[in-house]
Design a protein around this motif. Structure first.
Motif, PDB file in Angstrom:
ATOM      1  N   SER A 101       0.855  -1.179   0.000  1.00  0.00           N
ATOM      2  CA  SER A 101       0.000   0.000   0.000  1.00  0.00           C
ATOM      3  C   SER A 101       0.894   1.232   0.000  1.00  0.00           C
ATOM      4  O   SER A 101       1.752   1.391   0.871  1.00  0.00           O
ATOM      5  N   PHE A 102       0.708   2.081  -1.001  1.00  0.00           N
ATOM      6  CA  PHE A 102       1.479   3.311  -1.134  1.00  0.00           C
ATOM      7  C   PHE A 102       0.549   4.499  -0.892  1.00  0.00           C
ATOM      8  O   PHE A 102      -0.384   4.708  -1.660  1.00  0.00           O
ATOM      9  N   ALA A 103       0.780   5.263   0.168  1.00  0.00           N
ATOM     10  CA  ALA A 103      -0.033   6.441   0.462  1.00  0.00           C
ATOM     11  C   ALA A 103       0.450   7.601  -0.397  1.00  0.00           C
ATOM     12  O   ALA A 103       1.639   7.931  -0.399  1.00  0.00           O
ATOM     13  N   LEU A 104      -0.471   8.191  -1.124  1.00  0.00           N
ATOM     14  CA  LEU A 104      -0.183   9.338  -1.983  1.00  0.00           C
ATOM     15  C   LEU A 104      -1.184  10.428  -1.648  1.00  0.00           C
ATOM     16  O   LEU A 104      -2.336  10.362  -2.077  1.00  0.00           O
ATOM     17  N   GLY A 106      -4.063  12.165  -0.017  1.00  0.00           N
ATOM     18  CA  GLY A 106      -5.229  11.692   0.725  1.00  0.00           C
ATOM     19  C   GLY A 106      -5.735  10.343   0.256  1.00  0.00           C
ATOM     20  O   GLY A 106      -6.821   9.917   0.629  1.00  0.00           O
ATOM     21  N   SER A 107      -4.980   9.650  -0.569  1.00  0.00           N
ATOM     22  CA  SER A 107      -5.420   8.363  -1.093  1.00  0.00           C
ATOM     23  C   SER A 107      -4.269   7.369  -1.048  1.00  0.00           C
ATOM     24  O   SER A 107      -3.196   7.664  -0.542  1.00  0.00           O
ATOM     25  N   SER A 108      -4.528   6.193  -1.587  1.00  0.00           N
ATOM     26  CA  SER A 108      -3.470   5.185  -1.634  1.00  0.00           C
ATOM     27  C   SER A 108      -3.649   4.315  -2.866  1.00  0.00           C
ATOM     28  O   SER A 108      -4.710   4.284  -3.482  1.00  0.00           O
ATOM     29  N   VAL A 109      -2.579   3.606  -3.188  1.00  0.00           N
ATOM     30  CA  VAL A 109      -2.564   2.659  -4.293  1.00  0.00           C
ATOM     31  C   VAL A 109      -2.206   1.310  -3.696  1.00  0.00           C
ATOM     32  O   VAL A 109      -1.264   1.206  -2.905  1.00  0.00           O
ATOM     33  N   ALA A 110      -2.972   0.279  -4.032  1.00  0.00           N
ATOM     34  CA  ALA A 110      -2.694  -1.074  -3.552  1.00  0.00           C
ATOM     35  C   ALA A 110      -2.081  -1.884  -4.686  1.00  0.00           C
ATOM     36  O   ALA A 110      -2.516  -1.794  -5.837  1.00  0.00           O
ATOM     37  N   GLY A 127      -0.472 -10.494 -10.612  1.00  0.00           N
ATOM     38  CA  GLY A 127      -0.598  -9.419  -9.638  1.00  0.00           C
ATOM     39  C   GLY A 127      -1.812  -8.556  -9.935  1.00  0.00           C
ATOM     40  O   GLY A 127      -2.594  -8.844 -10.852  1.00  0.00           O
ATOM     41  N   PHE A 128      -1.970  -7.494  -9.166  1.00  0.00           N
ATOM     42  CA  PHE A 128      -3.031  -6.526  -9.409  1.00  0.00           C
ATOM     43  C   PHE A 128      -2.585  -5.162  -8.896  1.00  0.00           C
ATOM     44  O   PHE A 128      -1.681  -5.049  -8.072  1.00  0.00           O
ATOM     45  N   ILE A 129      -3.231  -4.133  -9.400  1.00  0.00           N
ATOM     46  CA  ILE A 129      -3.077  -2.786  -8.874  1.00  0.00           C
ATOM     47  C   ILE A 129      -4.479  -2.205  -8.742  1.00  0.00           C
ATOM     48  O   ILE A 129      -5.342  -2.444  -9.601  1.00  0.00           O
ATOM     49  N   GLU A 130      -4.707  -1.486  -7.653  1.00  0.00           N
ATOM     50  CA  GLU A 130      -6.022  -0.893  -7.397  1.00  0.00           C
ATOM     51  C   GLU A 130      -5.821   0.541  -6.943  1.00  0.00           C
ATOM     52  O   GLU A 130      -4.975   0.816  -6.092  1.00  0.00           O
ATOM     53  N   PHE A 131      -6.615   1.459  -7.515  1.00  0.00           N
ATOM     54  CA  PHE A 131      -6.473   2.880  -7.197  1.00  0.00           C
ATOM     55  C   PHE A 131      -7.752   3.632  -7.545  1.00  0.00           C
ATOM     56  O   PHE A 131      -8.598   3.131  -8.282  1.00  0.00           O
ATOM     57  N   ASN A 134      -9.723   9.471  -9.349  1.00  0.00           N
ATOM     58  CA  ASN A 134     -10.102  10.815  -8.900  1.00  0.00           C
ATOM     59  C   ASN A 134      -9.111  11.380  -7.890  1.00  0.00           C
ATOM     60  O   ASN A 134      -8.955  12.575  -7.763  1.00  0.00           O
ATOM     61  N   LYS A 135      -8.455  10.496  -7.154  1.00  0.00           N
ATOM     62  CA  LYS A 135      -7.561  10.942  -6.087  1.00  0.00           C
ATOM     63  C   LYS A 135      -6.087  10.922  -6.475  1.00  0.00           C
ATOM     64  O   LYS A 135      -5.308  11.671  -5.921  1.00  0.00           O
ATOM     65  N   VAL A 136      -5.671  10.048  -7.391  1.00  0.00           N
ATOM     66  CA  VAL A 136      -4.240   9.907  -7.663  1.00  0.00           C
ATOM     67  C   VAL A 136      -3.806  10.319  -9.070  1.00  0.00           C
ATOM     68  O   VAL A 136      -2.612  10.438  -9.323  1.00  0.00           O
ATOM     69  N   ALA A 137      -4.747  10.554  -9.985  1.00  0.00           N
ATOM     70  CA  ALA A 137      -4.375  10.846 -11.377  1.00  0.00           C
ATOM     71  C   ALA A 137      -3.525  12.100 -11.511  1.00  0.00           C
ATOM     72  O   ALA A 137      -2.694  12.186 -12.405  1.00  0.00           O
ATOM     73  N   GLY A 138      -3.682  13.057 -10.624  1.00  0.00           N
ATOM     74  CA  GLY A 138      -2.899  14.285 -10.708  1.00  0.00           C
ATOM     75  C   GLY A 138      -1.575  14.220  -9.974  1.00  0.00           C
ATOM     76  O   GLY A 138      -0.827  15.191  -9.952  1.00  0.00           O
TER      77      GLY A 138
END
Length: 168
Positions: A101-104, A106-110, A127-131, A134-138
């Protein structure tokens, strides 16, 4: 409104509720929206000022050669993030061997690496990635993570997405 829900002793709330204290939200980890105008990535705005946006994306990943093992070793260095957490799971068919889990902001990426096959063998090619776009694209760090993953992935498939319909 507090979005907190926590487990307490059964004596306080009774065994009939499984010892769970009811709160304003039944989804663990939910926090109430704190702003009145959320930012969206690539939204569709309807005629009634309603907004449709993709609220969560999960991609299924197939790693090239030994890149799953490489990611497993280099996970902590994949991106510059606010906070990073990693878990290694016990062998459990249908689960993931490693979860990151990477906190970026106010959100995170799993990120999950190593799918546990029904035979209990860990498949480090999956594997997988989940995000939440709206919160991480910028966030440039998110794009850096995607760029690094792009060098390791032979195939990415959309597994799931949530569509949010917001009414003003």
């Amino acid at each position: 409104m507090s979005g907190e829900s926590k487990q307490i002793d059964e004596d306080e709330n009774g065994p009939e509720n499984g010892g769970m204290k009811s709160g304003p939200c039944l989804i663990a980890g939910f926090h109430a929206l704190s702003c009145t105008s959320p930012s969206y990535y690539n939204p569709y705005r309807g005629v009634n000022k309603n907004t449709l946006s993709v609220d969560m994306v999960r991609l299924s990943l197939t790693f090239k050669g030994d890149r799953g093992e490489w990611l497993s070793r280099k996970g902590a260095q994949l991106t510059d993030c606010d906070e990073m957490s990693a878990w290694t799971s016990k062998i459990r068919p249908g689960g993931w061997y490693e979860l990151w889990s990477f906190a970026l902001g106010g959100s995170s990426v799993a990120l999950g690496i190593g799918f546990m096959e029904p035979s209990c063998k860990v498949n480090m090619h999956k594997g997988f990635i989940e995000f939440n776009p709206n919160k991480v694209a910028g966030d440039k760090r998110f794009h850096g993570l995607l760029k690094t993953l792009g060098t390791c992935v032979s195939k990415a498939r959309l597994k799931r997405f949530d569509l949010a319909y917001d009414i003003p």
